[in-house]
Design an enzyme around this catalytic site. Structure first.
Site, short mmCIF file in Angstrom:
data_model
loop_
_atom_site.label_atom_id
_atom_site.label_comp_id
_atom_site.label_asym_id
_atom_site.label_seq_id
_atom_site.Cartn_x
_atom_site.Cartn_y
_atom_site.Cartn_z
N CYS A 1 0.84 -1.20 0.00
CA CYS A 1 0.00 0.00 0.00
C CYS A 1 0.87 1.25 0.00
O CYS A 1 0.63 2.20 -0.73
CB CYS A 1 -0.89 0.04 1.24
SG CYS A 1 -2.33 -1.04 1.16
N ARG B 1 10.05 -13.04 16.33
CA ARG B 1 9.98 -14.21 17.22
C ARG B 1 10.57 -15.44 16.52
O ARG B 1 11.29 -16.22 17.12
CB ARG B 1 8.52 -14.44 17.63
CG ARG B 1 8.25 -15.56 18.61
CD ARG B 1 9.00 -15.40 19.91
NE ARG B 1 10.14 -16.29 19.93
CZ ARG B 1 11.04 -16.33 20.90
NH1 ARG B 1 10.95 -15.55 21.95
NH2 ARG B 1 12.05 -17.17 20.84
N CYS C 1 13.67 -17.67 17.88
CA CYS C 1 13.67 -19.12 18.07
C CYS C 1 14.87 -19.74 17.37
O CYS C 1 15.54 -20.61 17.91
CB CYS C 1 12.38 -19.74 17.51
SG CYS C 1 10.98 -19.68 18.64
#
Lengths: 283, 108
Positions: A136, A240, A244
């Site tokens: 956008c 995240r 990990c």
């Protein structure tokens, strides 16, 4: 393969907790202070590796859960507010804001975040919220794409996805999405890093067990972007994922890479039956 | 986060001498002064160091805040409402800024 895990009467904006809408006794729902209801324990869809689908909410202490359920106290809502301001701010050469095209986000963005990542015909690949917002910005607004994990990006993503709070995760996994789902699955079960661990080793084999002083969850993505006490801010999903991979001493894939996008598709599907909790509150 | 923004939650009405619950939260980074930036320089302390709540000019609740308090400090406390009036909440920042907000309550 696409399944509405027959939980909630679709489109029911107001649901009483007592209403079971074909739900089984195994389900667990909690209500937030503003009346939004989250399904935090659900029946898995067909072909799912788990016997029950649990939101990360279920793995947190009651005190943390209470903060999430009180929309005044939940610090994630500071980010929602900030995202709302960005939504209405004109940026770029076209002199447009998000609102110029999409109007009221509470109407136009309802359910959008629950269905992401979504197939994009023009690009020939799925896009997640971060990518869609950047599209956008670059194509419609003449504004620069966000730098990954820019505070403004996290705020606007949190704002848009929070418009789907309490709505069931509803991800397309058939048609052109199937290959991405398969690839995500492959990554989920592939061991990597010095510790030679796959996502599944923690989040499927050991959820509910301790990892040092913390509980391992099922690694569901329904609460992302999530407010983490640890970082005192919202954390994006790809951040995240990176964390990990770093924790198993692997070389993380790049945020927004095809690998993480495929993983996002697959992990979202693993959460089928849960509801969007953005902004969730976790340790 | 940009400029700090206070939020308060006070009931609109209460009965005379009712004990109400007040919730307040302000968005603030609460930089402790104990951290270093990427170049190893100490990031200067910048916290909200004082919070007060007054009712019709009389103190209701106040406290000093310390560097170990986490970002976006949240306070919840009780107050007895003898009459209609205005709660005024004030937060004082290390940099000298003062943030304040008011809420009216009507005793029925």
């Amino acid at each position: 393969m696409r399944k509405h895990a027959g939980l909630l009467a679709a489109g029911a904006a107001t649901m009483a907790l007592a209403m079971t809408g074909g739900a089984t006794a195994e389900e667990k729902r909690v209500e937030a202070s503003d009346g939004v209801v989250f399904t935090v324990k659900a029946e898995p869809p067909e072909g799912h590796p788990l016997t029950e689908v649990l939101s990360g909410f279920e793995f947190r202490k009651e005190e943390t859960q209470d903060i999430q359920l009180d929309d005044f106290q939940n610090p994630g809502f500071l980010w929602v507010e900030r995202g709302e301001a960005i939504w209405n701010t004109v940026e770029g050469e076209a002199g447009k804001s998000c609102a110029s095209c999409h109007g009221d986000a509470e109407e136009s963005m309802k359910g959008v975040g629950a269905a992401m990542p979504k197939w994009n015909e023009a690009l020939g690949k799925p896009v997640n919220l971060e990518m869609q917002i950047d599209l956008c910005r670059t194509e419609e607004m003449g504004a620069p794409a966000y730098k990954f994990d820019d505070d403004a990006q996290k705020a606007i993503v949190t704002y848009v996805r929070s418009q789907s709070r309490g709505m069931p995760i509803d991800i397309q996994t058939d048609g052109p999405m199937e290959a991405w789902w398969e690839r995500g699955k492959e990554i989920y079960y592939t061991r990597s890093g010095q510790l030679d661990m796959a996502c599944a080793n923690c989040h499927e084999d050991n959820y509910g067990n301790h990892i040092r002083a913390d509980f391992l969850s099922q690694g569901q993505s329904n609460g992302f972007p999530t407010y983490r006490m640890k970082s005192q801010g919202v954390v994006s999903l790809h951040n995240r994922f990176k964390g990990c991979m770093r924790d198993v001493r692997a070389e993380p894939y790049k945020p927004m890479s095809d690998e993480f996008l495929a993983l996002e598709v697959y992990v979202a599907w693993r959460g089928t039956g849960l509801t969007v909790e953005t902004p969730a509150v976790r340790n | 986060m940009a400029r700090s923004k206070p939020r308060v939650k006070v009931p609109k009405t209460a009965s005379k001498d009712e004990v109400i619950t007040i919730k307040t939260l302000i968005s603030h980074k609460m930089e402790s002064g104990q951290r270093k930036d990427g170049d190893g320089n100490v990031i200067p302390r910048q916290i909200i160091n004082k919070f007060t709540c007054e009712f019709n000019g009389k103190p209701v609740f106040s406290c000093d805040l310390e560097p170990a308090i986490s970002a976006n400090p949240y306070f919840q406390f009780s107050a007895k409402v003898p009459e209609s009036g205005t709660f005024k909440f004030t937060w004082v920042d290390d940099d000298g800024s003062v943030y304040s907000t008011e809420s009216d309550i009507t005793v029925e």
